[in-house]
Design an enzyme around this catalytic site. Sequence first.
Site, PDB file in Angstrom:
ATOM      1  N   ASP B  23      28.521  -6.437  10.115  1.00  0.00           N
ATOM      2  CA  ASP B  23      29.784  -7.069  11.065  1.00  0.00           C
ATOM      3  C   ASP B  23      31.130  -7.135  10.000  1.00  0.00           C
ATOM      4  O   ASP B  23      30.674  -7.525   8.818  1.00  0.00           O
ATOM      5  CB  ASP B  23      29.501  -8.503  11.249  1.00  0.00           C
ATOM      6  N   LYS B  80      31.880  -4.526  19.873  1.00  0.00           N
ATOM      7  CA  LYS B  80      31.085  -5.465  20.833  1.00  0.00           C
ATOM      8  C   LYS B  80      31.881  -5.330  22.346  1.00  0.00           C
ATOM      9  O   LYS B  80      33.106  -5.863  22.292  1.00  0.00           O
ATOM     10  CB  LYS B  80      30.626  -6.638  20.553  1.00  0.00           C
ATOM     11  N   GLY B 152      24.101 -15.655  13.744  1.00  0.00           N
ATOM     12  CA  GLY B 152      24.656 -16.639  13.241  1.00  0.00           C
ATOM     13  C   GLY B 152      24.171 -17.765  12.947  1.00  0.00           C
ATOM     14  O   GLY B 152      24.730 -18.623  12.557  1.00  0.00           O
ATOM     15  N   ARG B 164       7.837  -8.551  16.159  1.00  0.00           N
ATOM     16  CA  ARG B 164       6.427  -8.717  16.192  1.00  0.00           C
ATOM     17  C   ARG B 164       6.063  -8.532  17.570  1.00  0.00           C
ATOM     18  O   ARG B 164       5.040  -8.014  17.986  1.00  0.00           O
ATOM     19  CB  ARG B 164       5.944  -9.990  15.757  1.00  0.00           C
ATOM     20  N   GLY B 213      20.318 -13.069  12.159  1.00  0.00           N
ATOM     21  CA  GLY B 213      19.616 -14.264  11.130  1.00  0.00           C
ATOM     22  C   GLY B 213      19.206 -13.583   9.737  1.00  0.00           C
ATOM     23  O   GLY B 213      18.875 -14.371   9.103  1.00  0.00           O
ATOM     24  N   GLY B 234      25.037  -9.540  10.081  1.00  0.00           N
ATOM     25  CA  GLY B 234      26.171 -10.316  10.730  1.00  0.00           C
ATOM     26  C   GLY B 234      26.965 -11.302   9.856  1.00  0.00           C
ATOM     27  O   GLY B 234      27.433 -10.710   8.756  1.00  0.00           O
ATOM     28  N   SER B 235      26.692 -12.410  10.124  1.00  0.00           N
ATOM     29  CA  SER B 235      27.320 -13.254   9.191  1.00  0.00           C
ATOM     30  C   SER B 235      26.804 -13.422   7.706  1.00  0.00           C
ATOM     31  O   SER B 235      27.312 -13.893   6.726  1.00  0.00           O
ATOM     32  CB  SER B 235      27.030 -14.928   9.904  1.00  0.00           C
TER      33      SER B 235
END
Lengths: 222, 293
Positions: B23, B80, B152, B164, B213, B234-235
Amino acid sequence: MSYNLFVRQSSRKPTIGVLALQGAFREHGRALVKAGVTARQVRRRSELEGIDGLVIPGGESTTIGKLMVSYHLLQPVRELAAAGMLVFGTCAGLVMLAREVIEDDQPLLGLMDIKVRRNAFGRQVKSFEAPLEVPALGGEPFPGIFIRAPWIESAGPMVEILAKFEGHPVAARQDRLLVTAFHPELTDDLRLHQLFLEMLAGGEIKILEGQKATGFQKKAPS
Amino acid sequence: MKIGTMTVKTGLAEMLKGGVIMDVTNAEQAKIAEEAGACAVMALERVPSDIRAAGGVARMADPEKIREIQETVSIPVMAKARIGHFVEAQILEALEVDYIDESEVLTPADESNHINKWNFKVPFVCGAINLGEALRRISEGAAMIRTKGEAGTGNVVEAVRHMRTITSEIRQLAGMDGDELFKAAKELRAPIELVQWVAQNGKLPVVNFSAGGLATPADAALMMQLGAEGVFVGSGIFKSADPAARGKAIVEATTHFNDQQILAKVSTGLKEAMAGLDIKEIGEENLIQYRGW
């Protein structure tokens, strides 16, 4: 580390390495196994030991190049290629093998006397499929899958152009090196992999006759 | 010559495999991502942790920002669109982004329908928390799937749960006989043809990345060992203390995901990771993974 020139005089099945840093390496592995050889994923120098040829798959050439620098793979591959190892590059692999990439200074192997334009056909919305005439393969046109594909802008006298699309060279051969701008590994057509493996048999004679493998050494980017 | 075929749409995802999609919110970050070895970047206005903090309605990024990023890097640029917002998607197609992420990270524009992705030449990636959701997205024309995780948070637990779940559901299908697949399709709320394909081939019909995450090289390698074909971060990169070093380490961990020695080396000395969130503290109503139908 040395390239085993005598491997094909034994009955051992040839082993082809597939550079597995990023991209469509599994698809190349599958195609090679179908074509009758052993495939081995190569991520580290030690995994280059004893291979008869190397495939550099499609993927992102900047990512692959950076990882080749970080894991000290550029120079060993250059040396093995100079000693006669076969190399087949598709899309990003073609870029990696080039002597020069237009408007870019990314790390390259620089083995093939071609100047390449990246993303030459445009961004993803311009990616396309088209049947390609490849005289060296004979028979039916080859199913060309072009994804943000490069083309060969210019090529030296040692380079044999194998196919063109709209006037731009998109497949070529030079001594022990084979490149395509498209993705044979995404098709069920094995003819280009077979052509590559035929070079395994044919090229050795050249080496034994003492012809020097062409090894372009760009100013070492690593 | 045919453009916009499913083969070229899924083909680009095949080329991204084994890579990290990062990101970025501006050209400078895009350059850092490319230098770190990202195989693509995701252009957006704010990274998910900032979207989470700011609240309000999160929308498609400003085209000017996307253009600026496209002009800066040579790797693919994704962007996005809101779930169901097909006009945002039309705008992104006009900008010639390389992939559209119909993303739950933005505020949904339609609470019943996703974008009909067959109408576009540009390929789509969509999130999924289970096999049924993945197959529904593919039936709408998605050419790539990513497990959602919880974006995030810097907490990989949801990404693990979703990966999973999908692999386990695929294994269950593979063990069923033809008669049982009809019932499975009904329960998965997915087209029978796709359910039969998955049962036969033991995998999704398109490439499946992990997202949501991931914050460390170990997180990336964990998801790869669990069967992801690549990762979105991302973050996790630009909210850390040293994005360039962390980005490079995550790229190397994704390539060498099975090599303990390399994983130990690249995990060393990375400075502070992003601050993480415990999923329980967020509260069920604030989880974005349940956006999507």
